[in-house]
Design a protein around this motif. Structure first.
Motif, mmCIF file in Angstrom:
data_model
loop_
_atom_site.group_PDB
_atom_site.id
_atom_site.type_symbol
_atom_site.label_atom_id
_atom_site.label_comp_id
_atom_site.label_asym_id
_atom_site.label_seq_id
_atom_site.Cartn_x
_atom_site.Cartn_y
_atom_site.Cartn_z
ATOM 1 N N TRP A 94 0.444 8.636 -19.647
ATOM 2 C CA TRP A 94 1.312 7.824 -18.801
ATOM 3 C C TRP A 94 1.997 8.693 -17.761
ATOM 4 C CZ3 TRP A 94 0.647 2.905 -18.390
ATOM 5 C CH2 TRP A 94 0.206 2.149 -19.483
ATOM 6 N N ASP A 95 2.454 9.874 -18.147
ATOM 7 C CA ASP A 95 3.119 10.765 -17.193
ATOM 8 C C ASP A 95 2.180 11.164 -16.064
ATOM 9 O OD1 ASP A 95 5.541 10.741 -18.519
ATOM 10 O OD2 ASP A 95 5.155 12.600 -19.606
ATOM 11 N N ARG A 96 0.953 11.510 -16.408
ATOM 12 C CA ARG A 96 -0.006 11.904 -15.370
ATOM 13 C C ARG A 96 -0.316 10.725 -14.448
ATOM 14 N NH1 ARG A 96 -5.854 14.903 -15.283
ATOM 15 N NH2 ARG A 96 -6.115 14.566 -13.057
ATOM 16 N N LEU A 97 -0.486 9.553 -15.022
ATOM 17 C CA LEU A 97 -0.754 8.376 -14.202
ATOM 18 C C LEU A 97 0.375 8.162 -13.195
ATOM 19 C CD1 LEU A 97 -2.534 5.843 -13.625
ATOM 20 C CD2 LEU A 97 -1.006 4.635 -15.189
ATOM 21 N N HIS A 98 1.624 8.252 -13.648
ATOM 22 C CA HIS A 98 2.762 8.081 -12.745
ATOM 23 C C HIS A 98 2.760 9.132 -11.638
ATOM 24 C CE1 HIS A 98 5.353 4.859 -14.407
ATOM 25 N NE2 HIS A 98 4.653 5.103 -15.495
ATOM 26 N N ARG A 99 2.491 10.374 -11.981
ATOM 27 C CA ARG A 99 2.428 11.439 -10.958
ATOM 28 C C ARG A 99 1.322 11.169 -9.952
ATOM 29 N NH1 ARG A 99 3.042 14.755 -15.463
ATOM 30 N NH2 ARG A 99 0.849 15.347 -15.341
ATOM 31 N N ASP A 100 0.144 10.802 -10.451
ATOM 32 C CA ASP A 100 -0.992 10.555 -9.555
ATOM 33 C C ASP A 100 -0.740 9.352 -8.645
ATOM 34 O OD1 ASP A 100 -2.279 12.745 -10.669
ATOM 35 O OD2 ASP A 100 -3.530 11.545 -12.012
ATOM 36 N N VAL A 101 -0.122 8.302 -9.175
ATOM 37 C CA VAL A 101 0.186 7.129 -8.353
ATOM 38 C C VAL A 101 1.244 7.474 -7.310
ATOM 39 C CG1 VAL A 101 1.238 4.820 -8.376
ATOM 40 C CG2 VAL A 101 -0.567 5.392 -10.010
ATOM 41 N N ARG A 102 2.227 8.273 -7.677
ATOM 42 C CA ARG A 102 3.238 8.684 -6.692
ATOM 43 C C ARG A 102 2.596 9.516 -5.576
ATOM 44 N NH1 ARG A 102 8.754 8.200 -7.394
ATOM 45 N NH2 ARG A 102 9.067 10.139 -6.265
ATOM 46 N N THR A 103 1.626 10.352 -5.919
ATOM 47 C CA THR A 103 0.897 11.106 -4.895
ATOM 48 C C THR A 103 0.175 10.143 -3.959
ATOM 49 O OG1 THR A 103 0.630 13.012 -6.353
ATOM 50 C CG2 THR A 103 -0.918 12.824 -4.510
ATOM 51 N N LEU A 104 -0.465 9.137 -4.518
ATOM 52 C CA LEU A 104 -1.131 8.112 -3.711
ATOM 53 C C LEU A 104 -0.125 7.444 -2.774
ATOM 54 C CD1 LEU A 104 -3.644 6.306 -3.103
ATOM 55 C CD2 LEU A 104 -2.864 4.841 -4.977
ATOM 56 N N CYS A 105 1.035 7.117 -3.282
ATOM 57 C CA CYS A 105 2.061 6.447 -2.467
ATOM 58 C C CYS A 105 2.570 7.347 -1.347
ATOM 59 C CB CYS A 105 3.209 5.974 -3.351
ATOM 60 S SG CYS A 105 2.721 4.606 -4.424
ATOM 61 N N HIS A 106 2.754 8.624 -1.635
ATOM 62 C CA HIS A 106 3.161 9.562 -0.578
ATOM 63 C C HIS A 106 2.129 9.560 0.548
ATOM 64 C CE1 HIS A 106 6.777 11.489 -2.070
ATOM 65 N NE2 HIS A 106 6.229 11.589 -3.267
ATOM 66 N N ARG A 107 0.849 9.602 0.182
ATOM 67 C CA ARG A 107 -0.215 9.614 1.193
ATOM 68 C C ARG A 107 -0.253 8.312 1.981
ATOM 69 N NH1 ARG A 107 -4.915 12.713 -2.267
ATOM 70 N NH2 ARG A 107 -3.748 14.660 -2.484
ATOM 71 N N LEU A 108 -0.021 7.192 1.302
ATOM 72 C CA LEU A 108 0.008 5.906 1.993
ATOM 73 C C LEU A 108 1.168 5.843 2.984
ATOM 74 C CD1 LEU A 108 -0.843 3.551 -0.986
ATOM 75 C CD2 LEU A 108 -2.207 3.836 1.100
ATOM 76 N N LEU A 109 2.329 6.315 2.580
ATOM 77 C CA LEU A 109 3.490 6.307 3.471
ATOM 78 C C LEU A 109 3.294 7.228 4.667
ATOM 79 C CD1 LEU A 109 6.382 6.208 0.863
ATOM 80 C CD2 LEU A 109 5.738 4.396 2.478
ATOM 81 N N GLU A 110 2.624 8.354 4.461
ATOM 82 C CA GLU A 110 2.353 9.281 5.563
ATOM 83 C C GLU A 110 1.359 8.690 6.564
ATOM 84 O OE1 GLU A 110 0.917 12.803 3.641
ATOM 85 O OE2 GLU A 110 2.902 13.361 2.883
ATOM 86 N N ALA A 111 0.383 7.944 6.072
ATOM 87 C CA ALA A 111 -0.706 7.462 6.921
ATOM 88 C C ALA A 111 -0.460 6.088 7.543
ATOM 89 C CB ALA A 111 -2.006 7.431 6.109
ATOM 90 N N HIS A 112 0.447 5.307 6.986
ATOM 91 C CA HIS A 112 0.614 3.920 7.437
ATOM 92 C C HIS A 112 2.084 3.596 7.640
ATOM 93 C CE1 HIS A 112 -3.597 3.100 6.736
ATOM 94 N NE2 HIS A 112 -3.466 3.840 5.663
ATOM 95 N N GLU A 113 2.457 3.429 8.893
ATOM 96 C CA GLU A 113 3.850 3.120 9.204
ATOM 97 C C GLU A 113 4.146 1.629 9.049
ATOM 98 O OE1 GLU A 113 5.612 4.947 12.508
ATOM 99 O OE2 GLU A 113 4.498 6.796 12.256
ATOM 100 N N GLU A 114 3.154 0.789 9.308
ATOM 101 C CA GLU A 114 3.338 -0.655 9.158
ATOM 102 C C GLU A 114 3.358 -1.009 7.676
ATOM 103 O OE1 GLU A 114 3.626 -3.318 11.396
ATOM 104 O OE2 GLU A 114 4.046 -1.705 12.807
#
Length: 166
Positions: free
Chosen positions: A14-34
């Protein structure tokens, strides 16, 4: 499970899943302003990652595409149980994993304009998604935390039949 197909296992906590999803979210926020209109989760594997992404990106609208392609550890034919009534424009499409690409192709056809993301990606299907976080070898079976249970394990000494105590 076909022994020839899967030679290794990767257990995701569960901890790894949360870390990996947060990494995904960081990348989404960096790439998509809308902001996204909403999330389309591919069930069942994409439900938990979608909930975590929805929290991190403050998205309240979540829909599902329901496709059955796995039965425990064997991949079978696709069975589309529920689709959506749009082409995905402005939507974030989420699954836990892209493996052979069979499910990904079917969903890509349904939602050609969605931004398709997965947390984990294997080589055969990776080209079908727009963004993934962790690359996994094709011959690896991923064990997700929602498919696992904690259980008691005897101490090594007890497993050997030793009655000595320390």
């Amino acid at each position: 499970m076909s022994e020839a197909r899967y030679q290794t296992h990767l257990t995701i906590s569960w901890d790894r899943l949360h870390r990996d999803v947060r990494t995904l979210c960081h990348r989404l926020l960096e790439a998509h302003e809308e902001p996204f209109k909403g999330i389309v989760a591919i069930t069942r594997g994409g439900l938990i990652p979608a909930a975590l992404v929805a929290r991190e990106l403050n998205i309240r609208l979540i829909d599902t595409v329901c496709i059955k392609s796995y039965d425990h550890m064997d991949q079978g034919g696709l069975d589309v149980l529920k689709g959506v009534d749009h082409d995905g424009q402005g939507w974030l499409l989420i699954d836990d994993l892209v493996d052979t690409g069979n499910t990904a192709r079917a969903v890509r056809d349904m939602l050609p304009n969605a931004l398709f993301t997965t947390v984990y990606a294997k080589p055969e299907g990776k080209a079908l998604v727009d963004l993934s976080v962790v690359d996994v070898e094709q011959a690896t079976w991923i064990q997700f935390p929602w498919d696992m249970a904690l259980s008691y394990i005897e101490p090594l000494a007890a497993q050997r039949g030793s009655s000595e105590s320390s």
